[in-house]
Structures are given as structure tokens and as C-alpha cells.
Design an enzyme around this catalytic site. Structure first.
Site, short mmCIF file in Angstrom:
data_model
loop_
_atom_site.label_atom_id
_atom_site.label_comp_id
_atom_site.label_asym_id
_atom_site.label_seq_id
_atom_site.Cartn_x
_atom_site.Cartn_y
_atom_site.Cartn_z
N ASP A 29 7.73 15.05 25.80
CA ASP A 29 6.34 14.20 26.17
C ASP A 29 6.18 13.24 25.12
OD1 ASP A 29 4.99 15.38 23.44
OD2 ASP A 29 3.75 16.64 25.17
N GLU A 84 6.00 14.28 21.68
CA GLU A 84 6.18 14.33 19.70
C GLU A 84 6.10 14.55 18.86
OE1 GLU A 84 2.15 16.98 21.17
OE2 GLU A 84 1.38 15.48 22.51
N GLN A 127 0.06 -6.21 4.91
CA GLN A 127 -1.15 -6.25 5.78
C GLN A 127 -2.62 -6.19 4.77
OE1 GLN A 127 -2.27 -8.15 8.51
NE2 GLN A 127 -4.81 -7.74 8.08
N ASP A 170 6.95 -17.22 -3.08
CA ASP A 170 5.64 -17.45 -3.38
C ASP A 170 5.22 -17.19 -4.17
OD1 ASP A 170 4.58 -14.56 -3.19
OD2 ASP A 170 5.59 -14.95 -0.75
N LYS A 212 4.28 -21.75 -1.21
CA LYS A 212 4.52 -21.38 0.44
C LYS A 212 3.02 -21.42 0.72
CE LYS A 212 5.62 -17.45 3.07
NZ LYS A 212 6.16 -15.85 2.32
N ASP A 243 12.44 -11.35 -4.79
CA ASP A 243 10.79 -11.14 -3.31
C ASP A 243 11.05 -9.19 -3.54
OD1 ASP A 243 8.99 -11.42 -2.09
OD2 ASP A 243 10.47 -12.80 -0.66
N GLY A 263 14.63 -12.51 7.67
CA GLY A 263 15.16 -13.50 6.14
C GLY A 263 14.68 -14.75 6.10
N THR A 288 11.63 -16.01 5.02
CA THR A 288 11.54 -16.81 3.69
C THR A 288 12.43 -16.66 2.78
OG1 THR A 288 9.14 -15.22 3.86
CG2 THR A 288 9.97 -16.00 1.64
C1 R5P Z 1 5.36 -11.95 1.94
O1 R5P Z 1 4.48 -12.38 1.31
C2 R5P Z 1 6.59 -10.73 1.72
O2 R5P Z 1 6.80 -11.05 -0.26
C3 R5P Z 1 7.61 -11.41 2.26
O3 R5P Z 1 8.58 -12.68 1.87
C4 R5P Z 1 7.84 -11.78 3.30
O4 R5P Z 1 7.62 -10.31 4.19
C5 R5P Z 1 9.91 -11.51 3.97
O5 R5P Z 1 9.60 -11.91 4.99
P1 R5P Z 1 10.57 -12.43 6.14
O6 R5P Z 1 12.08 -12.12 5.52
O7 R5P Z 1 10.36 -12.16 7.68
O8 R5P Z 1 10.26 -14.22 5.69
#
Ligand code: R5P
Length: 305
Positions: A40, A42, A102, A173, A196, A223, A229, A231
Site C-alpha cells: 500500500d 508505506e 520556505q 542574490d 534579485k 549559490d 537552473g 537563477t
Molecule cells: C534561492 O534563493 C536559492 O538560493 C537558489 O538560488 C534557487 O533555489 C535556485 O533555484 P533555480 O535553480 O530553480 O533557479
């Protein structure tokens, strides 16, 4: 090398190879985990190691990608099983923690997902958490136990220097500025960030360079996560349009969703350097650095203090 007595490495989801490497480098015992999925759907796990029901410390090694939700659940089941069968202490080593982005309520009605993850790990029985380069280190304050956030951007930037001379270390960013500046300062390099802006409702992202002259310079973009990809591809385009000579990307956790790798390379990136916090396939454009040694340093600091 000193042995970590009675420390048992429990291989969690997506972490078979990393667990072996951690056990080998630390001298700890490596447990076997019997796992299956019931018809099922689990999840079932059972620990198999010689310290079962004898005093020991358990080190659960997990990566929460792919299959984030089930990986989280399986990690908690392993923590619970350890606590019930002799572990005096459970350390969760989760180099990639999913749901970390989040980290606040962006729109009314949302949860703070990372808090749920951290509290779930603690309530299952993990008293210490070791992670690598979590998206927002401040989130860890919500973990009720003790925690270590292992920084690795300096290792990645050091590797990038094989491909580019005297680069500017650039965060895409301001949120990524700390990990970029950490690495840049270690290697005596210039650093900066792009501004950003994300539209909260549509999710559309725009980038504006700061007053930094990228013209004629090599750039290393730093990052934490590569997901789609987007960003990195957009940051690369901004840098190239400002006259940058070449772009290398270093990122701790490369999820490479869909065509992320190609999207980045097609945007003009020369090399992607990443780590083994999640399973990644290396190729001529993607270099994968094993960060086990640095993780073991963090384990030693914790268990030998
Ligand atoms: C965002 O604040 C994170 O630091 C990454 O820059 C972001 O999660 C990258 O996601 P993606 O590759 O979809 O742009």
C-alpha cells in the site's frame, strides 16, 4: 586518525555512498538498514548492526533529495528506531535539507516548512543536527537541539581557481552573499552580489547588477541550490551582457531538475562545480567534489568535545 568509538553510521535515504565514505573516514561502524515498501506504499525500515540494544551513538546520514517527503519520513523512522534500540544519542547528518527555501511566510496562508522539518527531526529523537550550507542558516535556530552548519563554499571556490584566474566571487542574490563572501575572504578574492527581485504573485524574477565592474573579469557565481537552473542561467546572462570574460558556477546542492544542467551550460557557463550532498552525475561540464572529510571534521568536533 582517532577512531570514534561506538559511533554507528546508519545509512539513510539517498546516502548509501556518503554513509560509506563517512564511516571509512571516521572509523565508525556502518550499520545495515533493511528497508522495504509495503504494497500500500508505506515505508518499513529495520536496523541491523552489532551495537543494537547496546550503548552507542547513532549517526543517521540522509540526503533529502530526491523524494523529499518520503526521505524526511524515512529519516525520522531511522531516528526513532535508533533511539529505541540502544542509542544514547542520535546525530542527524543531513547535508541537504529539503524545504529549506520556505523559511518564512511569503504569502498569507503559507506554513514555514523548514520549521516543520526541523521540529520533526527533533521530536523523532535527534538531539544534534549537522547540515551543509543550509539555505538560510538562521532557520536552524528553530531546531530545539544543537546544530552545526558546515560551510563548503570555500572548497568549491578553491576548485574553481583551476579554471579561472583572479575571479570576482558573485552571489546571485543578497541571500547568497554570506557564502560567497566567506569563500572570497578565505581566498583573498573580490566579491559582490546581484540584486534579485521576485514578484510574489507571479514568481517572475529580475536581476540588476550592483555598481561592480564585471567587464573583462572572470566570474565565479556561488549559490546553495541549483534546481531548475533559472537563477544561474539568468545571472550568467547578466554577467556576460556586462562584459564578463568567463563564468564558472559553484553550488553546494545540485538537484538539476529537468534540463537544468543544459540550461546553465547553454547560457554560457564554462564549468559547474558541486558537491555530493545529493546524488549527481558528473560529466565533462560537471565536477563533483566529495565533502565527506569536512563533514567528518564536524562530527569529530561534536563527538570528541
Ligand atoms: C534561492 O534563493 C536559492 O538560493 C537558489 O538560488 C534557487 O533555489 C535556485 O533555484 P533555480 O535553480 O530553480 O533557479
Amino acid at each position: 586518525m582517532r577512531t570514534l568509538n561506538e559511533l554507528v553510521v546508519i545509512p539513510g535515504p539517498n546516502a548509501a555512498s556518503l554513509s560509506k565514505s563517512i564511516a571509512l573516514l571516521s572509523g565508525a561502524a556502518l550499520s545495515n538498514v533493511h528497508r522495504k515498501i509495503f504494497p500500500d506504499g508505506e515505508i518499513y525500515v529495520r536496523l541491523e548492526h552489532i551495537y543494537l540494544n547496546k550503548p552507542h551513538r547513532a549517526l543517521i546520514v540522509s540526503s533529502m533529495y530526491p523524494n523529499q517527503a518520503s526521505s524526511f519520513l524515512e529519516t525520522m523512522l531511522l531516528i526513532d528506531a535508533s533511539k529505541r534500540h540502544g542509542a544514547s544519542e542520535v546525530i542527524a547528518l543531513i547535508p541537504y535539507i529539503a524545504f529549506s527555501r520556505q523559511d518564512k511566510v511569503f504569502l498569507s496562508g503559507e506554513p514555514i516548512s523548514i520549521e516543520v522539518i526541523l521540529k520533526g527531526l527533533y521530536l523523532s529523537g535527534a538531539s544534534h543536527l549537522i547540515t551543509a550550507d543550509i539555505h538560510n542558516p538562521k532557520s536552524l535556530r528553530e531546531f530545539p537541539g544543537t546544530f552545526t552548519n558546515v560551510m563548503v563554499s570555500d572548497i568549491l571556490v578553491r576548485e574553481s581557481l583551476k579554471y579561472v584566474d583572479n575571479p570576482i566571487i558573485l552571489a546571485p542574490d543578497i541571500g547568497a552573499l554570506e557564502r560567497a563572501s566567506f569563500a572570497a575572504k578565505k581566498h583573498g578574492l573580490d566579491f559582490d552580489y546581484l540584486v534579485k527581485t521576485r514578484d510574489k504573485a507571479s514568481g517572475e524574477v529580475t536581476y540588476e547588477p550592483r555598481e561592480v565592474n564585471l567587464s573583462g573579469r572572470n566570474i565565479v557565481i556561488v549559490d546553495d541550490i541549483i534546481s531548475t537552473g533559472g537563477t544561474i542561467a539568468e545571472s550568467t546572462k547578466v554577467c556576460l551582457s556586462r562584459g564578463a570574460l568567463s563564468i564558472v558556477v559553484v553550488a553546494t546542492h545540485s538537484l538539476f531538475v529537468g534540463g537544468a544542467r543544459d540550461r546553465i551550460i547553454n547560457a554560457g557557463v564554462k564549468k559547474i562545480i558541486t558537491t555530493n550532498t545529493v546524488p549527481v552525475i558528473k560529466d565533462e561540464a560537471v565536477e563533483v567534489i566529495d565533502i565527506s572529510e569536512r563533514l567528518v571534521e564536524a562530527i569529530r568536533e561534536l563527538t570528541e568535545s
